[in-house]
Design an enzyme around this catalytic site. Sequence first.
Site, PDB file in Angstrom:
ATOM      1  N   HIS A   1     -77.396  16.412   4.089  1.00 37.14           N
ATOM      2  CA  HIS A   1     -76.305  16.157   5.041  1.00 37.14           C
ATOM      3  C   HIS A   1     -75.219  17.225   4.972  1.00 37.14           C
ATOM      4  O   HIS A   1     -74.911  17.746   3.899  1.00 37.14           O
ATOM      5  CB  HIS A   1     -75.736  14.745   4.890  1.00 37.14           C
ATOM      6  CG  HIS A   1     -75.075  14.425   3.583  1.00 37.14           C
ATOM      7  ND1 HIS A   1     -73.752  14.669   3.346  1.00 37.14           N
ATOM      8  CD2 HIS A   1     -75.545  13.849   2.454  1.00 37.14           C
ATOM      9  CE1 HIS A   1     -73.433  14.244   2.114  1.00 37.14           C
ATOM     10  NE2 HIS A   1     -74.502  13.765   1.548  1.00 37.14           N
TER      11      HIS A   1
ATOM     12  N   ASP B   1     -72.834  17.834  -2.968  1.00 40.78           N
ATOM     13  CA  ASP B   1     -72.991  16.626  -2.138  1.00 40.78           C
ATOM     14  C   ASP B   1     -72.440  16.917  -0.758  1.00 40.78           C
ATOM     15  O   ASP B   1     -71.307  16.590  -0.472  1.00 40.78           O
ATOM     16  CB  ASP B   1     -72.271  15.447  -2.793  1.00 40.78           C
ATOM     17  CG  ASP B   1     -72.562  14.138  -2.068  1.00 40.78           C
ATOM     18  OD1 ASP B   1     -73.391  14.135  -1.143  1.00 40.78           O
ATOM     19  OD2 ASP B   1     -71.948  13.118  -2.424  1.00 40.78           O
TER      20      ASP B   1
ATOM     21  N   GLU C   1     -73.096  11.266   6.815  1.00 37.40           N
ATOM     22  CA  GLU C   1     -73.821  10.473   5.813  1.00 37.40           C
ATOM     23  C   GLU C   1     -72.861   9.655   4.984  1.00 37.40           C
ATOM     24  O   GLU C   1     -73.111   8.487   4.678  1.00 37.40           O
ATOM     25  CB  GLU C   1     -74.633  11.391   4.891  1.00 37.40           C
ATOM     26  CG  GLU C   1     -75.534  10.656   3.908  1.00 37.40           C
ATOM     27  CD  GLU C   1     -74.890  10.248   2.585  1.00 37.40           C
ATOM     28  OE1 GLU C   1     -75.514   9.497   1.832  1.00 37.40           O
ATOM     29  OE2 GLU C   1     -73.747  10.668   2.294  1.00 37.40           O
ATOM     30  N   GLU C   2     -71.737  10.282   4.596  1.00 40.26           N
ATOM     31  CA  GLU C   2     -70.812   9.606   3.679  1.00 40.26           C
ATOM     32  C   GLU C   2     -70.192   8.358   4.300  1.00 40.26           C
ATOM     33  O   GLU C   2     -69.664   7.504   3.597  1.00 40.26           O
ATOM     34  CB  GLU C   2     -69.706  10.566   3.210  1.00 40.26           C
ATOM     35  CG  GLU C   2     -70.218  11.823   2.498  1.00 40.26           C
ATOM     36  CD  GLU C   2     -70.836  11.549   1.139  1.00 40.26           C
ATOM     37  OE1 GLU C   2     -70.934  10.375   0.730  1.00 40.26           O
ATOM     38  OE2 GLU C   2     -71.238  12.528   0.483  1.00 40.26           O
TER      39      GLU C   2
ATOM     40  N   ASP D   1     -80.302  14.759  -2.020  1.00 38.65           N
ATOM     41  CA  ASP D   1     -78.878  14.388  -2.086  1.00 38.65           C
ATOM     42  C   ASP D   1     -78.474  13.990  -3.510  1.00 38.65           C
ATOM     43  O   ASP D   1     -77.578  13.185  -3.706  1.00 38.65           O
ATOM     44  CB  ASP D   1     -78.593  13.254  -1.095  1.00 38.65           C
ATOM     45  CG  ASP D   1     -77.090  13.101  -0.809  1.00 38.65           C
ATOM     46  OD1 ASP D   1     -76.309  13.994  -1.209  1.00 38.65           O
ATOM     47  OD2 ASP D   1     -76.708  12.097  -0.190  1.00 38.65           O
TER      48      ASP D   1
END
Length: 397
Positions: free
Chosen positions: A265, A277, A311-312, A339
């Site tokens: 992501h 991340d 994504e988060e 991830d």
Amino acid sequence: MLHVVTVCLYCSLHLLCIKFLVPVFIIDLAVFGAAQNRSYKRLADFTDTIGNRVSGSHNLEMAIKYMYNAIAQDGLYVHLEPVKIPHWVRGKESAEMILPRAKGLAILGLGSSVGTPPEGIEAEVLVVESFEELKRRASEAVGRIVVFNQPFVSYGETVAYRAYGASEAAKLGAVATLIRSITPYSINSPHTGWQDYQDGVKRIPTACITVEDAELMWRMAQRGQSIVVRLTMGAKTLPDADSFNTVVEITGWQHPEQVVLLSGHLDSWDVGQGAMDDGGGAMISWEALSLIKDLGLRPRRTLRTVLWTAEEQGGIGAQQYYNLHKVNMSNFDLVMESDLGTFTPVGLQFTGSDAARKVMEEVVKLLAPINTTKLETNGEGTDISPWMQAGVPGQLN
Ligand SMILES: *[C@@H]1O[C@H](CO)[C@@H](O)[C@H](O)[C@H]1NC(C)=O
Ligand SMILES: *[C@@H]1O[C@H](CO)[C@@H](O)[C@H](O)[C@H]1NC(C)=O
Ligand SMILES: [Zn+2]
């Protein structure tokens, strides 16, 4: 320069053994050849240029443009698929303990949290170590700031406190929550992340505090001391923003309709670089296709890299991608996500049927030269979970 391999490392046959030589060529190019350190350099340039990329931000928009241009310049086919994503802004935030002594508390508001009134919320604290303890002491939660000092078991298990702590406390009349950061290690560092308000429950401000401060307040509470904290958060949620999933593809020559999906992501949180991340996961998902292209190889099935957005915020881009493309579910052979950080890979996590696992065992054998030898169970990940729940084999690294 290409390191020349004349004999297959696996079956000791000649160059004719294409099945085994292809991975050797790929590894050679990536580890010793012209592409050595390329994905690292791409990641460094990306994060140094763009910085953090929280959902809805201008930076995330810039990041998607940057990647689109970089991938197109690399000579790969790339297109964008529009997605509406949440736009949460942290604002200024602070917290301080007022009683039993004055002490600043390091905090990070949790994504989607509401803010406090401008003057903040000042209230007595109730410290609990579990949801069970909170229920037992429900009457003490009214009007309080609930501090969760849950022990760290594993990310997957303990993250429930960050995700649901605010709503669980609000149901009992709490005015805010402070959650011990979800981590086994701490150097007085609070960790941000997503949290989930339940429908129909009052939305109260929620932030993470450090392991040290959570334990400090727990010890004080054990001594019967009364603790008062003032929390100020300027967080707010703006209207949803326009964004995109970035899709890169090498079309298969034999089964173009069949898809092997790789992914990472592009969005991140707002208080770091988003290098691990998940900038790293995004870069290696691009690099995989770059290597195939550079070697002039053409896969049997379509190789598709998707760089997810938001994504988060709960896998927003990935969920939309699934909804749009699930009509072709039977053509998705494998979905992959990176991830967990891209350091020295020691193995792959995989979920699938026994027959699919047998295939992955053969794949992992081909990775022996880079010491990626473990095939673990429980492959899962936010962005590929809709496919996996529907039965498509999935792999996480
Ligand atoms: C489904 O697959 C077909 C064949 O590859 C393709 O033409 C079509 O665009 C796909 N549809 C979606 C929504 O992905
Ligand atoms: C794999 O491990 C061996 C033994 O520790 C080491 O010599 C080698 O450099 C490693 N290979 C890679 C590509 O990291
Ligand atoms: Zn991530």
